[in-house]
Design an enzyme around this catalytic site. Structure first.
Site, short mmCIF file in Angstrom:
data_model
loop_
_atom_site.label_atom_id
_atom_site.label_comp_id
_atom_site.label_asym_id
_atom_site.label_seq_id
_atom_site.Cartn_x
_atom_site.Cartn_y
_atom_site.Cartn_z
N TYR A 5 0.87 -1.18 0.00
CA TYR A 5 0.00 0.00 0.00
C TYR A 5 0.90 1.22 0.00
O TYR A 5 1.82 1.32 0.82
CB TYR A 5 -0.88 -0.02 1.25
CG TYR A 5 -1.74 1.21 1.44
CD1 TYR A 5 -2.92 1.38 0.71
CD2 TYR A 5 -1.38 2.21 2.35
CE1 TYR A 5 -3.72 2.50 0.90
CE2 TYR A 5 -2.17 3.33 2.53
CZ TYR A 5 -3.34 3.47 1.81
OH TYR A 5 -4.12 4.58 1.99
N ASP A 39 9.34 2.82 -1.02
CA ASP A 39 8.38 3.48 -0.14
C ASP A 39 8.79 3.11 1.28
O ASP A 39 8.49 2.02 1.76
CB ASP A 39 6.97 2.98 -0.47
CG ASP A 39 5.92 3.59 0.46
OD1 ASP A 39 6.30 4.16 1.50
OD2 ASP A 39 4.72 3.47 0.15
N LYS A 50 5.54 10.00 8.24
CA LYS A 50 5.32 10.73 9.48
C LYS A 50 6.40 10.57 10.56
O LYS A 50 6.44 11.38 11.49
CB LYS A 50 3.93 10.38 10.02
CG LYS A 50 3.65 8.87 10.00
CD LYS A 50 2.19 8.54 9.63
CE LYS A 50 2.07 7.06 9.26
NZ LYS A 50 0.96 6.69 8.46
N1 HOZ Z 1 -2.40 2.83 5.91
C1 HOZ Z 1 -1.71 2.99 7.14
C2 HOZ Z 1 -1.63 1.67 7.82
N2 HOZ Z 1 -1.18 0.63 7.07
C3 HOZ Z 1 -2.29 3.94 8.12
C4 HOZ Z 1 -2.80 5.20 7.58
C5 HOZ Z 1 -4.27 5.14 7.31
O1 HOZ Z 1 -4.61 4.53 6.30
O2 HOZ Z 1 -5.01 5.71 8.11
#
Ligand code: HOZ
Length: 429
Positions: free
Chosen positions: A144, A239, A267
């Protein structure tokens, strides 16, 4: 566990926000029940609106390596807030943080700050497409990379947790440009590049899969990606939104000794505040405006509050022994969790790189999205709720990573192992 206030707030939230949440992964759809509403957090603990206190292994989805509300980070934010929260103009803080990033991350000579990991990755793709004048990108199933259009194809994280195979709303001509292959399958990557290599602008990869649970790269996988992309004139994008500064100061690329063309960060470099960044060699990054013509911009890019927090975060991370201690604690936790499943005769797989870890309820060795998806999600659901009842908070999905912080104590780790044993016992019924 009393959830009266969370349960009171959830219908109110649903009246004014889609699904009652501002990001789908926060909803408890995959585990049932109402999501927790958090009122404060300190160190390794989060406390909800019903005063339930949990040992937290979500850590705001990874960045809080020094736990919640670390006093030095809080002070830095407070000091900067007094001086103004956003100028939309340059600051010295940006230079300081950029210097730290450049010094730590092997692939980065120049870095551009943005406001989220999604923005970093979206911009990195534009950069790669602009440089190569090619359209196609290759990603891996279950990885992702944020929610930009090109990347929401066979993605992990919230999409797999919520069972969304394809996201409507994405222009099909754009989705067609995104190629997907199984993680860790270098044979398929070679085949694809033999046929379409000259059309591929970039290969983007989480160097350690972190958004389908933790899926480490097989030995040689990242090295082969480097060699194949180089040969084809495609850019290699790591990433490292999750892994950057988490698995080592120089991220996964330092750990594995593979240097990508572009690195995306998130972050962590803002001490948990909304930040992202992308960087690479001067040659690559000079294509970005205002030097080059590939445009990308943002009022909140390099936001002074985030830069102030990030500077402290990276200073803390540079201190002697941080990663060794994270490794020790994480190894201890996973050893205990593993012993539990052995004792109870439960089929489970453990994956871990440094302080990011997962437990999958499956008998299959975890190597890619398919093996991850073989997990018993009903068992996970019962386990998650059992753990919550025991005061331990993990991500509400089988397909997310767990994160250790530098402030989890030995005692908390012992408590977690014990809680896990009870939750597993109850979950297997
Ligand atoms: N996608 C992130 C966790 N795998 C966290 C951010 C989110 O999607 O809120």
């Amino acid at each position: 566990m009393n959830k009266n206030n969370s349960s009171r707030l959830f219908p109110m939230a649903k009246k004014v926000m889609p699904g009652g949440v501002n990001s789908p992964v926060r909803a408890f759809n995959a585990v049932g029940g109402d999501p927790l509403f958090i009122k404060r957090a300190k160190g390794s603990r989060i406390i909800d609106v019903d005063n339930n206190e949990f040992i937290d292994y979500v850590a705001s989805w990874g960045p809080l390596i020094f736990g919640h509300a670390h006093p030095e980070i809080v002070n830095a934010i407070a000091r900067q807030a007094e001086l103004g929260s956003s100028y939309g103009a340059s600051t010295e803080l940006e230079i300081q943080l950029a210097e730290k990033v450049v010094q730590a991350v092997p692939s980065i000579e120049l870095v551009r700050m943005v406001s989220s990991g999604t923005e970093a990755v979206m911009s990195a793709l534009r950069l790669a497409r602009g440089i190569t004048r090619r359209d196609k990108i290759l990603k891996f199933e279950g990885c992702y990379h944020g929610h930009s259009d090109s990347l929401l194809v066979k993605a992990g994280s919230g999409l797999v947790s919520l069972g969304i195979p394809e996201c409507p709303g994405i222009v099909s001509s754009l989705a067609e440009k995104t190629l997907n292959l199984p993680y860790n399958n270098i044979t398929k990557v070679r085949e694809l590049f033999e046929n379409e290599g000259k059309e591929i602008a970039a290969l983007i990869v989480e160097p350690i899969g972190g958004n389908m649970g933790v899926v480490p790269p097989k030995p040689g996988f990242l090295e082969a990606l480097r060699e194949i992309t180089k040969k084809a004139g495609a850019l290699l994008i790591f990433d490292e939104v999750i892994t950057g500064f988490r698995v080592s100061l120089g991220g996964a690329q330092k750990l594995y000794g593979v240097t990508p063309d572009i690195t995306c960060l998130g972050k962590i470099i803002g001490g948990g505040l909304p930040v992202g960044a992308y960087g690479g060699s001067r040659q690559v990054m000079d294509h970005i405006s205002p030097v080059g013509s590939i445009y990308q911009a943002g009022t909140l890019s390099g936001n002074p509050l985030a830069m102030a927090a990030g500077n402290v975060m990276l200073d803390l991370l540079s201190k002697e022994g941080v990663y060794e201690s994270l490794e020790e604690k994480s190894a201890k936790l996973c050893k205990g969790l593993k012993q539990n499943v052995v004792d109870l005769g439960i089929q489970a797989q453990f994956t871990r790189v440094g302080s990011m870890f997962s437990m999958f309820f499956t008998s299959k060795e975890i190597v890619d999205f398919e093996t991850v998806k073989s997990s018993n999600t009903d068992l996970f659901k019962r386990y998650f709720n059992g753990l919550l009842g025991e005061g331990v908070y993990i991500a509400p999905s089988q397909f997310e990573a767990g994160f250790m912080s530098a402030v989890h104590t030995d005692e908390e780790i012992d408590l977690t192992i014990e809680a896990s044993r009870k939750a597993l016992n109850a979950a297997q019924g």
